[in-house]
Design an enzyme around this catalytic site. Structure first.
Site, short mmCIF file in Angstrom:
data_model
loop_
_atom_site.label_atom_id
_atom_site.label_comp_id
_atom_site.label_asym_id
_atom_site.label_seq_id
_atom_site.Cartn_x
_atom_site.Cartn_y
_atom_site.Cartn_z
N GLU B 66 27.37 20.03 30.20
CA GLU B 66 28.03 21.07 29.39
C GLU B 66 29.46 21.34 29.85
O GLU B 66 30.31 21.71 29.04
CB GLU B 66 27.23 22.37 29.42
CG GLU B 66 25.91 22.32 28.67
CD GLU B 66 24.75 21.85 29.53
OE1 GLU B 66 25.00 21.33 30.64
OE2 GLU B 66 23.59 21.98 29.10
N PHE B 128 12.18 32.15 30.71
CA PHE B 128 12.60 30.79 31.04
C PHE B 128 14.01 30.53 30.49
O PHE B 128 14.29 30.80 29.33
CB PHE B 128 11.60 29.78 30.45
CG PHE B 128 12.00 28.36 30.71
CD1 PHE B 128 12.04 27.86 32.01
CD2 PHE B 128 12.37 27.53 29.66
CE1 PHE B 128 12.44 26.55 32.25
CE2 PHE B 128 12.76 26.22 29.91
CZ PHE B 128 12.80 25.73 31.20
N GLN B 129 14.85 30.02 31.36
CA GLN B 129 16.25 29.72 31.03
C GLN B 129 17.01 30.93 30.49
O GLN B 129 17.89 30.81 29.65
CB GLN B 129 16.35 28.54 30.04
CG GLN B 129 15.87 27.24 30.66
CD GLN B 129 16.24 26.01 29.86
OE1 GLN B 129 16.33 26.04 28.65
NE2 GLN B 129 16.47 24.89 30.57
N LYS B 178 17.86 33.34 20.14
CA LYS B 178 17.16 32.40 19.27
C LYS B 178 16.66 33.06 17.98
O LYS B 178 16.76 32.49 16.90
CB LYS B 178 15.98 31.82 20.06
CG LYS B 178 15.42 30.55 19.49
CD LYS B 178 14.41 29.94 20.46
CE LYS B 178 13.87 28.62 19.93
NZ LYS B 178 12.93 28.00 20.87
N MET B 486 44.87 15.19 48.11
CA MET B 486 45.68 16.39 48.32
C MET B 486 45.14 17.20 49.49
O MET B 486 45.90 17.76 50.28
CB MET B 486 45.72 17.24 47.04
CG MET B 486 46.73 18.36 47.07
SD MET B 486 48.42 17.77 47.33
CE MET B 486 49.03 17.71 45.63
#
Lengths: 164, 595
Positions: B66, B128-129, B178, B486
């Site tokens: 993502e 969940f999630q 949802k 760097m």
């Protein structure tokens, strides 16, 4: 110098954390923050007391204005507004201190809310200066518990009239 | 089954009702969104199901992480000026967007993140999630919202897009539970926005414009310091007109690259920590410095109190909160930069400023960008110079973060706005490749070259699959020094050569990695192979990668250390035995125009 900002915001969950988050994120020093609904239930006022210099307060105002939920900001630092705080204090005392405490309560025009033989609960609504003076005076006693609000402020109608 | 489903949708639409997901996509389409990047998952499934039905109107690119969706959306937005859209599911999908959203906030890039959320009834139950992406994204967005009522979908989607695109742009996030995605509503139009007009109306010009004009006219040795705001405001042309009318040399920030032609005779290139010596010397010599859409950040005004302290410091910025934030300025104007510049261009006196312009030319001639060659190994600066020649300076360059980014900024003069994509404010390793993919899809006619390092590339190299799947022909130059270059440079200079955990000893074989993804790749190790390597890369019709092995100790110069005064600048490094100084000609515009 303490500055008082009155911030009119949309009244919905998240606004308070948005505003307070800004202070954490940019490490601005904030003394107190109080929030409550206005006459329009869709809007709240957050009153902020800030210990920063003039330049920084300007910066804070500008950053606040960038938040979508901030509608209006008024600087109520000066004489043109009434500031109030509420403090609740429970003090434990020995019998010989009782008279002194009651006298001091009278001096500050505070209210006794509840009392037992060794404890007294006091309430005071006053401007921030009187609140801190009260607290300082009572700090020599045994403070069992205390709670205080932040400052809230409202512009005097006479000042509003002049401004408008 | 499928017929029944379509019939149901039809009946519903005929009844004047649409689902939350449909309403949102309708609003996206109405705002000109044609493409989005994302990754499906449980809580965003109804939205993806709707995307399936809208596939002919909105293109979806499936990324492999993502974070890449957010960066691709940024790359697209930066290259086209349009809104970039990234979609993720709840929980980890949403949190994986956070880096990209923060990057967009720091660099003022208009993107919209749409995240799935668990159903409203489950919010707060540690489902969940589930995660509080609304709370997480508060400080990193210009606008964010958690949708709780399907009737608000149209308005909130419009508000998010409008705020993201207006004023100083930035990211917006909509958290989309949802059940709200599937709920139906009759409210298909946004109606009046409930946000204060200052968040979307063009601001009036405030500040002291007259004094600025007067100061510009009076200045003998003024310079412009141009930032990303000039690109956002589509004001590059007006910056040029101002510079030319007043004969005012122009330095750009890292974000401002492209806001002024890099090989214009008045161009000083980039200023600041790794800016050109002549730009930095001009900062120390000018009598007026005018910041245009730049914010005196700590990579330019490294030591804020002494930054151009001999000069009148002035700034124009659309964001009032940038005025006097780090550097106290003498004159400021706030407003849309293009509008302010139109007035400045019209009202300033035309001047030749011959002695100042000659002084600038002398500084350029005496203090050009320099590096050392002669041992047959590959100097990255040379590769970038040759890339510039072979692409005629016309490619969109998308960089990651680190040494390669600075070399690209120094050695690939950019002539056009939106041709340079980089992560400036946040400095996000892993930005370059997905941003390049986004840019290529937005501007397929342009050559897009990703310049990256072995450290940065590994932060998002899984997107090779995305490049392959959709045949997105970006060209990747990977400078490999087996180190976080760097970090190594700072450890060498400031930590007594204690290279603590900056070596990439177990780098993969990048050519084989590409082989695994079916992406053509080639590795070069000697200076004589540079042309061959670049030709391979640029002639490939597919996405391709050129791995360029470079010496570990190569450093970026000039350099002013963090927090230091400009006087302390180190102009050039030390040659190794057998090396000779090689300087690049700052006035390559002559060559360039001939081509």
């Amino acid at each position: 110098m303490k500055h008082v900002l009155s911030v009119l915001v949309n009244n919905h969950a998240g606004v308070l954390s948005h505003v307070s988050g800004l202070f954490t994120r940019r490490s601005y020093n904030i003394d107190s923050l109080s929030v409550g609904e206005t006459q329009d239930p869709t809007k709240s006022i957050i009153t902020l007391v800030i210990s920063e210099d003039e330049e920084m307060v300007k910066q804070i105002e500008k950053q606040l204005y960038k938040l979508v939920d901030v509608l209006e900001i008024r600087d109520l630092t000066g004489e043109d507004s009434l500031k109030r705080e509420l403090i609740l204090l429970t003090v434990r005392f020995s019998p010989e201190k009782r008279a002194e405490i009651l006298t001091l309560i009278d001096v500050f025009k505070a209210t006794v809310v509840d009392m037992t033989e060794e404890e007294i609960m006091i309430e005071l609504v006053a401007n921030p200066r009187r609140i801190s003076s009260f607290l300082q005076t009572f700090s020599k006693f045994h403070i069992v518990e205390m709670a205080r609000t932040g400052t809230i402020a409202l512009e005097f109608p006479t000042a509003r009239k002049v401004r408008n | 089954m499928s017929l029944t489903l379509h019939f149901r949708i039809l009946v519903r639409i005929m009844a004047g009702r649409k689902t939350g997901a449909e309403v949102m996509i309708d609003i996206l389409l109405r705002n000109g969104v044609e493409i989005c990047w994302g990754y499906p998952g449980g809580a965003i499934l109804p939205f993806y199901d709707t995307l399936f039905h809208y596939a002919d109107r909105i293109r979806h690119i499936l990324v492999r992480h993502e974070q890449a969706a957010a960066h691709a959306a940024e790359g697209y937005a930066k290259a086209t000026g349009k809104l970039g859209v990234a979609i993720a599911t709840s929980g980890p999908g949403a949190t994986n967007l956070v880096t990209g959203i923060t990057d967009a906030k720091m660099d003022s890039v208009p993107i919209l993140a749409i995240t799935g959320q668990v159903p409203t009834s489950a919010i707060g139950s540690d489902a969940f999630q589930e995660c509080d992406i609304y709370g997480i994204s508060l400080p990193i967005t210009k606008y964010n919202a958690l949708l709780k009522n399907v009737d608000d979908v149209a308005r909130i989607t419009q508000e998010a897009i409008t705020v993201a695109m207006s004023g100083r742009p930035g990211p917006a996030l909509i958290d989309f539970p949802k059940d709200i995605q599937t709920a139906t509503t009759e409210v298909l139009q946004p109606g009046p926005l409930k946000i204060h007009p200052r968040h979307w109306q063009k601001p009036a010009i405030t500040g002291d414009l007259d004094r600025l004009i007067e100061a510009l006219d009076r200045a003998r040795s003024p310079m412009l310091y141009v930032g990303g705001g000039a690109i956002t405001a589509n004001a590059a042309e007006k910056v040029r007109l101002l510079a030319e009318k007043g004969s005012i040399p122009v330095a750009t920030t890292l974000m401002g690259i492209g806001a002024f032609p890099g090989n214009h005779r008045l161009s000083l290139g980039m200023l600041g920590m790794h800016g050109t010596a002549y730009a930095n010397k001009a900062v120390m010599e000018c009598d007026l410095i005018l910041a245009l859409g730049a914010r005196f950040d700590d990579r330019v005004a490294l030591h804020a109190p002494s930054f151009a302290q001999q000069a009148v410091r002035a700034m124009v910025d659309i964001d009032l909160a940038e005025i006097n934030k780090r550097v106290k300025v003498d004159i400021w104007v706030s407003g849309d930069l293009a509008d302010v510049l139109s007035i400045l261009v019209e009202r300033i006196k035309a001047q030749n400023r011959t002695s100042w312009v000659e002084r600038i030319q002398a500084l350029k001639a005496k203090h050009p960008l320099r590096y050392f060659r002669g041992r047959g190994d590959i100097k990255p600066q040379l590769v970038i110079e040759k890339l510039w020649e072979k692409t005629r300076g016309q490619a969109i360059i998308s960089t990651d973060v680190g040494q390669h980014q600075m070399w690209a900024a120094q050695y690939y003069p950019i002539n056009e706005a939106r041709q340079w994509l980089t992560s400036g404010g946040l400095g996000t390793m892993g930005f370059g490749f997905p941003a390049g993919l986004g840019a290529k899809l937005g501007r397929p006619e342009k050559e897009v070259v990703v310049i990256t390092g072995d450290g940065s590339f590994q932060m998002n190299m899984q997107e090779l699959a995305t490049a392959r799947m959709y045949d997105i022909p970006v060209k990747i130059i990977l400078f490999n020094n087996g180190f976080l270059g760097m970090v190594r440079q700072w450890q060498e200079l400031f930590y007594n050569q204690r290279f603590s955990h900056s070596d990439m000893d177990y780098n993969p074989d990048f050519v084989k990695i590409c082989e695994g993804y079916d992406i053509p790749a080639m590795r070069i190790e000697h200076e004589r192979e540079i042309d061959k390597g670049l030709d391979f890369l640029l002639k490939s019709e597919d996405a391709a990668l050129l791995e360029v092995m470079i010496p570990q100790a190569e450093k970026v110069y000039p350099m002013i250390a963090s927090g230091q005064r400009y006087e302390t600048m180190t102009e050039v490094g030390e040659p190794l035995p057998g090396e000779e100084e090689y300087s690049t000609i700052p006035n390559r515009e002559v060559e360039f125009i001939k081509i």
